[in-house]
Design a protein around this motif. Structure first.
Motif: not given
Length: 534
Positions: A181-189
Motif C-alpha cells: 500500500e505504501a509503495l502504491l501510494r508513493e511510487r505508483a508510476d
C-alpha cells in the motif's frame, strides 16, 4: 471489471499502520547480507574477507546450472566476515552471510537520498521499449531480481514463458502488512511502468493491477498513474484496476486468479497452465528500476508492527539490516513480546532472535505478545493449550483450498503414528499454509504447523525417492557400461587373437613352403665330393 468469489477465507482485522510518508531507515554499522534470499540454491560468494565493495556490486553469484539469483552489496564498505547464520526463509535454518562494515559517508548518502557516487556500481541504463526482450530478461537476472511478495522465485525464470494475462498483485490481505500500500501510494508510476515492462517480457496482452478496497490511501495515486500512462499513447498496454473485497487470503496466487478470472488453477497445476502470471507490485517497481536506473535489488519496503511494538510503520530498509535496528525506529520491542516473525501473523516465519537480517522476501517484521486466538485474527495475551478436535467443521468452511483440515489432522495424528499417505490422498499437497484453519479452530489446535511439517516430510521423502531412483539408474548404467566394456574387450581380444593366429599360420605356411622348396632342389655346393670326406 467483474469479480468472482473464491471459496472460504476470513475477514481479519486490518491492524495496519496509519498512512504516512515512507522514511529510509538509517544504516547499521554492519550489514549481514545472506547469500540465500530466494527460491533455489544459495549463491556463491564472489568476494573475500578484506575486500572493499561498492554499492550495487555483486557479492554473491548464482550457482552454475541451478535455480537461484545473484546478491549485491547494499552499501559501500569492507567485507569483514563470511559466516553462517539464521535466515528469514521458511524451511531454511541458516545460510552464508557476507558481513560488510559500512562506510560512514555511504550511510550518510543513503539517509539523504543522494544519487550516484564513486562508490556506486550500478549498471548502464537500458531503454525498455527499444532493447530486445532477451536483453531485458538478462538485465533482471543480473540485478538479482526475485518475487518480492512470496517465495522469492527468480523473476527472469518466470518471464521465460509466454502468458496471456499478467496480474500485478497488490492485495496484501494479511493483518499489519502495508508495504505494498505504501509503495502504491508513493511510487505508483514505477509500478505501472514496471507492469507494462513485465507484460512485454512475458508476451501478455492483458494487464490487471489488483488491490484491496481498504487500500484507500493508495487509490488516487494508482488511478493517476494508470491515466498518465495511457493518455495520448495508444501503443501502450491498458492497465485494468481491480478492487478486491477485504477477505483473507485474497492475495494468495490461486485465490487471486479465481477472483479475477473465475478460473481455478488445477490441482497439482500452476498458474501458467491457465496462461496467467502473477507478480507482486514491488517486483514490478524493482524491475523498472533495474532496467531504467541500472539498480540491482538491494532495498525494500518493510512494515514493522504487531502488538509487540508501540505502533506500526513502514520503512525503506537496506537488505542485510538486522531486525533489531528496524524495531528501534518504532521504540523497540515491548518487554512482554514473545514471538518475532518475518511476515504477518498468519504466514510469517518465526525468527530465533532479532539479529536476523531483512532479505528480499521480508515484507514485514511483526512482534506478538501471544498466539492467534479463534476470533478471526485477534491477538490473545495468554497462550492456549490445544484441546481435542470437536469436528465442528469451522476449519473446512474457512479453508480456501476446499480441504477438510479436521480429517487431515486426524490422518496425521492417527494414534500418534501418522498416516502421511492418507493425508496426501485427502489433498494435503494443495494446502497453501495460510493459517485460516488455525484462526477459527475453537480447540486452538496448531493445524497449519502440522500440515507444514507433514508437507516437508513428504517433500523430503519424494526427494529421497528421486535420489534413490537416480542412484539406481546410475548403478544400472554403470553395470551396463562395465558389461559393454567387457564385451568390447573380449571382442577386441578375440579379433586380436584371430589376427595373431592368422599371421602365425601364414608365417608357418610360408616357412614350410620355403623348406619344402629347398628340399626338392639341393645345391651342388651342399653335395659331398666323390671319395672325399663328407
Amino acid at each position: 471489471m467483474s469479480l468472482h468469489r473464491f471459496f472460504g477465507g476470513l475477514v481479519l482485522p486490518a491492524m495496519k499502520p496509519v498512512p504516512a510518508p515512507v522514511r529510509r531507515l538509517p544504516l547499521p554499522g554492519r550489514l549481514r547480507v545472506p547469500l540465500l534470499q530466494h527460491a533455489g540454491a544459495e549463491a556463491e560468494a564472489c568476494v573475500a574477507v578484506g575486500d572493499r565493495v561498492r554499492r550495487f556490486q555483486r557479492i554473491g553469484r548464482r550457482a552454475a546450472d541451478t535455480l537461484g539469483a545473484d546478491v549485491h552489496a547494499p552499501a559501500a564498505g569492507v567485507v569483514v566476515a563470511i559466516e553462517r547464520g539464521p535466515v528469514a526463509m521458511p524451511g531454511t535454518p541458516d545460510a552464508t552471510h557476507v558481513v560488510i562494515e559500512v562506510d560512514a559517508d555511504a550511510a550518510q548518502a543513503w539517509v539523504s537520498g543522494d544519487g550516484e557516487s564513486q562508490d556506486d556500481a550500478r549498471m548502464p541504463a537500458l531503454d525498455p521499449q527499444a532493447r530486445p526482450v532477451d536483453a531485458l530478461r538478462q538485465r533482471l537476472a543480473e540485478a538479482g531480481l526475485v518475487g518480492l511478495g512470496g517465495a522469492g522465485f527468480p523473476t527472469a525464470e518466470k518471464l521465460s514463458l509466454t502468458h496471456r494475462l499478467l496480474i500485478l498483485n497488490g492485495a496484501e490481505c494479511e493483518p499489519v502488512v502495508a508495504c505494498d500500500e505504501a509503495l502504491l501510494r508513493e511510487r505508483a508510476d514505477e509500478v505501472v511502468a514496471g507492469g507494462r515492462l513485465l507484460a512485454r517480457l512475458c508476451g501478455a496482452t492483458r494487464l490487471v493491477l489488483a488491490m484491496e478496497h481498504r487500500m484507500a490511501s493508495a487509490l488516487p495515486a494508482v488511478q493517476a498513474a494508470i491515466a498518465a500512462n495511457v493518455d495520448g499513447d495508444v501503443q501502450r498496454l491498458r492497465v485494468e484496476l481491480a478492487l478486491l473485497p477485504d477477505r483473507y487470503p485474497a492475495g494468495g496466487e490461486r485465490q487471486l486468479i479465481q477472483a479475477l478470472t473465475g478460473e481455478e488453477v488445477p490441482d497439482g497445476g500452476l498458474p501458467r497452465d491457465l496462461g496467467v502470471l502473477v507478480q507482486n507490485v514491488a517486483t514490478a517497481a524493482a524491475a523498472w528500476r533495474a532496467v531504467v536506473h541500472g539498480e540491482p535489488q538491494v532495498s525494500r519496503l518493510v512494515t514493522v508492527g504487531g502488538d509487540g511494538v508501540s505502533h506500526a510503520a513502514t520503512f525503506e530498509v537496506l537488505l542485510g539490516t538486522p531486525a533489531s535496528r528496524v524495531a528501534e525506529a518504532v521504540g523497540g520491542w515491548r518487554d512482554d513480546a514473545t514471538v518475532l516473525r518475518a511476515g504477518g501473523p498468519m504466514m510469517g516465519v518465526a525468527l530465533p532472535h532479532d539479529d536476523v537480517a531483512v532479505i528480499k522476501t521480508t515484507i514485514a517484521l511483526t512482534a506478538w505478545c501471544g498466539p492467534v486466538s479463534p476470533d478471526a485474527g485477534a491477538r490473545s495475551s495468554a497462550p492456549r493449550s490445544p484441546l481435542p478436535c470437536i469436528r465442528c467443521g469451522d476449519c473446512a468452511d474457512a479453508c480456501p483450498s476446499r480441504l477438510q483440515p479436521q480429517l487431515l489432522h486426524g490422518r496425521l495424528k492417527a494414534s500418534e503414528g501418522g498416516d502421511l499417505g492418507g493425508a496426501l490422498a485427502l489433498g494435503l499437497g494443495a494446502c497453501i499454509e495460510c493459517g485460516a484453519c488455525d484462526a477459527v479452530c475453537p480447540s486452538a489446535i496448531p493445524l497449519t504447523a502440522g500440515f507444514v511439517a507433514a508437507r516437508q516430510s513428504a517433500r523430503l521423502g519424494q526427494h529421497q525417492r528421486v535420489q534413490a531412483e537416480a542412484a539406481k539408474e546410475r548403478f544400472e548404467r554403470r553395470i551396463e557400461r562395465l558389461q559393454r566394456e567387457a564385451e568390447d574387450a573380449a571382442q577386441h581380444q578375440a579379433q586380436r587373437v584371430k589376427r595373431v593366429s592368422g599371421a602365425a599360420a601364414a608365417a608357418l605356411a610360408k616357412a614350410r613352403s620355403k623348406r619344402a622348396g629347398s628340399g626338392s632342389a639341393p645345391s651342388t655346393a651342399d653335395a659331398p665330393s666323390d671319395g672325399g670326406p663328407p
